[in-house]
Design an enzyme around this catalytic site. Structure first.
Site, PDB file in Angstrom:
ATOM      1  N   CYS A   1      39.381  48.843  44.917  1.00 32.60           N
ATOM      2  CA  CYS A   1      40.808  49.132  44.990  1.00 32.60           C
ATOM      3  C   CYS A   1      41.104  50.581  44.610  1.00 32.60           C
ATOM      4  CB  CYS A   1      41.604  48.182  44.096  1.00 32.60           C
ATOM      5  SG  CYS A   1      41.120  48.197  42.363  1.00 32.60           S
TER       6      CYS A   1
ATOM      7  N   HIS B   1      35.328  49.315  41.339  1.00 27.71           N
ATOM      8  CA  HIS B   1      36.467  48.624  41.932  1.00 27.71           C
ATOM      9  C   HIS B   1      36.856  49.313  43.230  1.00 27.71           C
ATOM     10  CE1 HIS B   1      37.769  46.274  38.196  1.00 27.71           C
ATOM     11  NE2 HIS B   1      36.721  46.992  37.811  1.00 27.71           N
TER      12      HIS B   1
ATOM     13  N   CYS C   1      39.469  41.840  43.320  1.00 31.17           N
ATOM     14  CA  CYS C   1      40.648  42.302  42.590  1.00 31.17           C
ATOM     15  C   CYS C   1      41.851  41.431  42.952  1.00 31.17           C
ATOM     16  CB  CYS C   1      40.911  43.760  42.944  1.00 31.17           C
ATOM     17  SG  CYS C   1      42.517  44.376  42.436  1.00 31.17           S
ATOM     18  N   GLU C   2      42.516  40.897  41.955  1.00 34.01           N
ATOM     19  CA  GLU C   2      43.646  40.021  42.222  1.00 34.01           C
ATOM     20  C   GLU C   2      44.885  40.784  42.677  1.00 34.01           C
ATOM     21  OE1 GLU C   2      45.803  39.336  37.912  1.00 34.01           O
ATOM     22  OE2 GLU C   2      44.049  38.110  38.375  1.00 34.01           O
ATOM     23  N   HIS C   3      44.848  42.108  42.591  1.00 39.64           N
ATOM     24  CA  HIS C   3      45.990  42.905  43.027  1.00 39.64           C
ATOM     25  C   HIS C   3      45.892  43.316  44.497  1.00 39.64           C
ATOM     26  CE1 HIS C   3      46.091  44.100  38.541  1.00 39.64           C
ATOM     27  NE2 HIS C   3      46.831  43.026  38.750  1.00 39.64           N
ATOM     28  N   HIS C   4      44.668  43.562  44.975  1.00 39.34           N
ATOM     29  CA  HIS C   4      44.492  44.024  46.356  1.00 39.34           C
ATOM     30  C   HIS C   4      43.504  43.176  47.156  1.00 39.34           C
ATOM     31  CE1 HIS C   4      45.686  47.614  43.943  1.00 39.34           C
ATOM     32  NE2 HIS C   4      46.526  47.784  44.944  1.00 39.34           N
TER      33      HIS C   4
ATOM     34  N   GLN D   1      38.965  42.800  35.584  1.00 36.76           N
ATOM     35  CA  GLN D   1      37.727  42.855  34.806  1.00 36.76           C
ATOM     36  C   GLN D   1      37.960  42.512  33.340  1.00 36.76           C
ATOM     37  OE1 GLN D   1      35.267  46.305  35.608  1.00 36.76           O
ATOM     38  NE2 GLN D   1      34.405  46.287  33.564  1.00 36.76           N
TER      39      GLN D   1
END
Length: 240
Positions: free
Chosen positions: A193, A191, A122-125, A163
């Site tokens: 996250c 996910h 995940c590019e956020h977490h 995704q």
């Protein structure tokens, strides 16, 4: 005029009121600032030594001691692991599909590769996304080796991702390079996250799809694809 309190509760004088701007001043647009954003490929890549130092910083931030025996080699191991996790940045997805085969004896039916397992992040977490992809296309004149379809999935999965974007990237690349009659991609993934942090909802899967060409325009073709990958025809998305 009465003074006001600031956010810490201290008294502060009320600021003087500026005179109203003239019509010419109020309509003037602020000067445009030069763009300073650089593409990732233009930014200097940190050295391995710098990357390992960054890991040590994170270890200290957690409250642990990066010099203790159990963590002494952790920065080196983490950097090596990242080379594997994010190997997709060093792969040209279009080049993977460059070699095709035209001697197919006129085969023009659906080609489906289902249950392609992948691990992404995940590019956020920066936590894992674990799932499977189903990839299909209707050949027009040529086909590609099936292992290349799996490699195409990995080329985009082994990057910092969401995704939805990954689904589009796989489908659009296949369509652009092979120019088939249609492409279908469905991804189902869990996910971490949202399973190991945040809302803590284990057992939840996210499903995304991308239908191009015949798969988007022809409901029968779409239903056949979903039946082949294990989904009920009635659950196939409806377009138009």
């Amino acid at each position: 005029m009465l003074d006001e309190r600031d956010t810490d509760g201290a008294w502060m004088p009320t600021p003087s009121i500026e005179p109203a701007a003239s019509p010419a001043q109020s309509t003037a647009k602020p000067p445009r600032q030069a763009k300073t954003t650089k593409a990732a490929k233009d930014l200097p890549r940190p050295t391995r030594k710098e990357a390992e130092a960054a890991v040590r910083t994170l270890l200290r931030w957690t409250g642990d001691d990066p010099t203790r025996e159990g963590l002494r080699d952790t920065p080196r191991r983490v950097v090596r692991a990242y080379e594997e996790f994010f190997a997709g940045y060093d792969v040209d997805p279009k080049a993977l599909l460059a070699r095709t085969f035209e001697e197919v004896e006129g085969y023009d039916e659906m080609i489906v590769l289902r249950d392609v397992r992948f691990e992404s992040y995940c590019e956020h977490h920066m936590v894992p996304i674990i799932g499977r992809a189903h990839v299909a296309y209707l050949p027009r004149h040529r086909v590609v080796g099936i292992s290349k379809l799996a490699r195409l999935v990995d080329a985009y999965a082994k990057r910092l991702q969401i995704q939805e974007k990954m689904t589009v990237q796989i489908a659009d690349t296949l369509q652009e390079v092979l120019q088939p009659k249609g492409v279908a991609v469905v991804i189902e993934a869990a996910h971490q996250c949202m399973t190991t942090r945040g809302v803590h909802k284990p057992g939840v899967a996210m499903i995304t799809s991308r239908m191009l060409g015949a798969f988007r325009e022809n409901a029968t073709t779409r239903r056949e694809f979903f039946a082949l990958v294990g989904g009920a025809g009635a659950q196939a998305p409806i377009y138009g």
